[in-house]
Write a protein that holds these residues in place. Structure first.
Motif, mmCIF file in Angstrom:
data_model
loop_
_atom_site.group_PDB
_atom_site.id
_atom_site.type_symbol
_atom_site.label_atom_id
_atom_site.label_comp_id
_atom_site.label_asym_id
_atom_site.label_seq_id
_atom_site.Cartn_x
_atom_site.Cartn_y
_atom_site.Cartn_z
ATOM 1 N N GLY A 175 0.248 8.242 -5.564
ATOM 2 C CA GLY A 175 0.567 7.130 -6.645
ATOM 3 C C GLY A 175 0.531 8.252 -8.127
ATOM 4 N N ARG B 58 2.900 1.323 -12.851
ATOM 5 C CA ARG B 58 3.565 0.299 -12.110
ATOM 6 C C ARG B 58 5.210 0.592 -12.312
ATOM 7 N NH1 ARG B 58 5.655 -3.597 -15.543
ATOM 8 N NH2 ARG B 58 5.237 -3.599 -17.548
ATOM 9 N N LYS C 213 3.697 0.195 -4.394
ATOM 10 C CA LYS C 213 3.219 -0.305 -5.722
ATOM 11 C C LYS C 213 1.509 -0.289 -5.628
ATOM 12 C CE LYS C 213 6.555 -3.813 -6.411
ATOM 13 N NZ LYS C 213 6.854 -5.537 -6.316
ATOM 14 N N LYS D 259 3.805 8.832 -10.166
ATOM 15 C CA LYS D 259 3.863 8.506 -11.770
ATOM 16 C C LYS D 259 4.404 9.557 -12.564
ATOM 17 C CE LYS D 259 -0.153 7.330 -15.033
ATOM 18 N NZ LYS D 259 -1.540 7.348 -15.152
ATOM 19 N N SER E 157 -4.031 7.559 -3.736
ATOM 20 C CA SER E 157 -3.963 7.321 -5.065
ATOM 21 C C SER E 157 -3.387 8.775 -5.497
ATOM 22 C CB SER E 157 -5.409 7.528 -5.685
ATOM 23 O OG SER E 157 -6.097 8.473 -5.271
ATOM 24 N N GLY F 99 -0.154 2.329 -4.304
ATOM 25 C CA GLY F 99 -0.570 3.550 -4.685
ATOM 26 C C GLY F 99 -0.543 3.817 -6.255
ATOM 27 N N LEU F 100 0.563 3.220 -7.174
ATOM 28 C CA LEU F 100 0.800 3.455 -8.465
ATOM 29 C C LEU F 100 -0.116 2.558 -9.059
ATOM 30 C CD1 LEU F 100 4.562 3.128 -8.775
ATOM 31 C CD2 LEU F 100 3.217 4.869 -9.286
ATOM 32 N N THR G 197 -0.012 4.679 -0.093
ATOM 33 C CA THR G 197 -1.378 3.851 -0.922
ATOM 34 C C THR G 197 -2.258 4.578 -1.521
ATOM 35 O OG1 THR G 197 -2.288 3.607 1.278
ATOM 36 C CG2 THR G 197 -0.909 1.691 0.478
#
Length: 285
Positions: A275, A38, A29, A279, A272, A31-32, A270
């Motif tokens: 993420g 989310r 969560k 995503k 980016s 990282g997103l 975590t």
């Protein structure tokens, strides 16, 4: 159902799918969140689990066997141990690496020196040498025991459903995921994310994949449209940080910094970069 499935690596035999989920979900969560995304529901994430297949049945209730240097008895184990030692010396200034990686010169004394170096390294966090050996044997067990290999892959199959769009494999889990994807091209998985992956270790892992590489190139993993490989420069397990050259130039390799705990799965989640990769599978076309 689960849009994202995560698959763990070695040294998880005393956990389970729920305990790993509880560790990974908040990190995923975060990282997103770093990339403005989310989950619509926590149920969109699921963890496959196979660690119990490595859990011993010790009559003395001592848990991990009391391995020592004499239990590293195959050339494969010796070679991977020496590779880890060499990589540890590259990333930790206070570790002196091996002068020669030849398994012919992997005498009991050199094996013990390698174990001493790794057990005392920051990467392994001062664990007992029997745990380092246990790590070796788990990786080797997957690659060299066909029945175990199929059992472990079966756990991934159980976790995947028609809604799964992202498959995330950490450490040995990335190898399991890769082979499962190749075995099931009918899946709807579009994004494959590998974290701290040993897939690129030539000779020891890459050349033992199923399906076998052809002309030094690995097969593309099934239905996947995007493969993002993420590694920390100090991650000893991810000996080869770039998978792109080994898979026909189609893998997107990214480096991250995880601090002193370079191989930690939560630290990877975590980031980016992780993420952004996850995503991709959450965007409805």
């Amino acid at each position: 159902m689960a849009k994202i499935v995560g698959v763990h690596g070695i040294n998880q035999e005393f956990r389970g799918s729920n305990t790993i989920y509880d560790r990974w979900l908040p990190a995923l969560k975060d990282g997103l969140e770093r990339v403005g995304a989310r989950l619509d529901s926590d149920h969109e994430f699921r963890c496959a689990f196979y660690g119990d297949l490595f859990r011993g049945r010790s009559k003395s209730a001592m848990g991990i066997p009391n391995y020592d240097a004499s239990d590293i008895d195959s050339d494969w184990e010796k070679e991977l141990l020496l590779e880890w030692w060499e990589e540890a010396a590259k990333v930790e200034d206070d570790i002196k690496g091996p002068a020669d990686l030849s398994t012919e010169k992997a005498t009991p004394r050199r094996v013990q020196k390698a174990l001493n170096a790794l057990s005392g390294s920051r990467f392994f966090g001062g664990v007992a040498e029997k745990i380092v050996i246990s790590f070796l044997k788990q990786v080797g067990g997957y690659l060299h025991n066909p029945d175990l290999r199929q059992q472990i892959r079966g756990r991934i199959v159980e976790a995947i459903d028609q809604d799964t769009r992202v498959l995330v494999g950490h450490s040995l889990g990335s190898v399991v995921c890769y082979e499962a994807l190749c075995q099931h091209p009918e899946w709807s998985v579009e994004v494959f994310v590998t974290l701290g992956s040993p897939l690129g270790i030539k000779g020891l892992i890459f050349d033992r994949l199923e399906p076998s590489p052809v002309s030094n190139l690995g097969s593309w993993p099934g239905s996947v449209k995007r493969w993002i490989n993420i590694a920390d420069a100090g991650d000893i397990v991810a000996l080869e940080k770039e998978l792109n050259p080994l898979f026909n130039g189609l893998v997107e390799d990214k480096l991250v910094y995880n601090g002193s705990d370079a191989h930690n799965a939560s630290n990877y989640f975590t980031a980016s970069e992780t993420g952004e990769a996850i995503k991709l599978g959450l965007i409805d076309e």
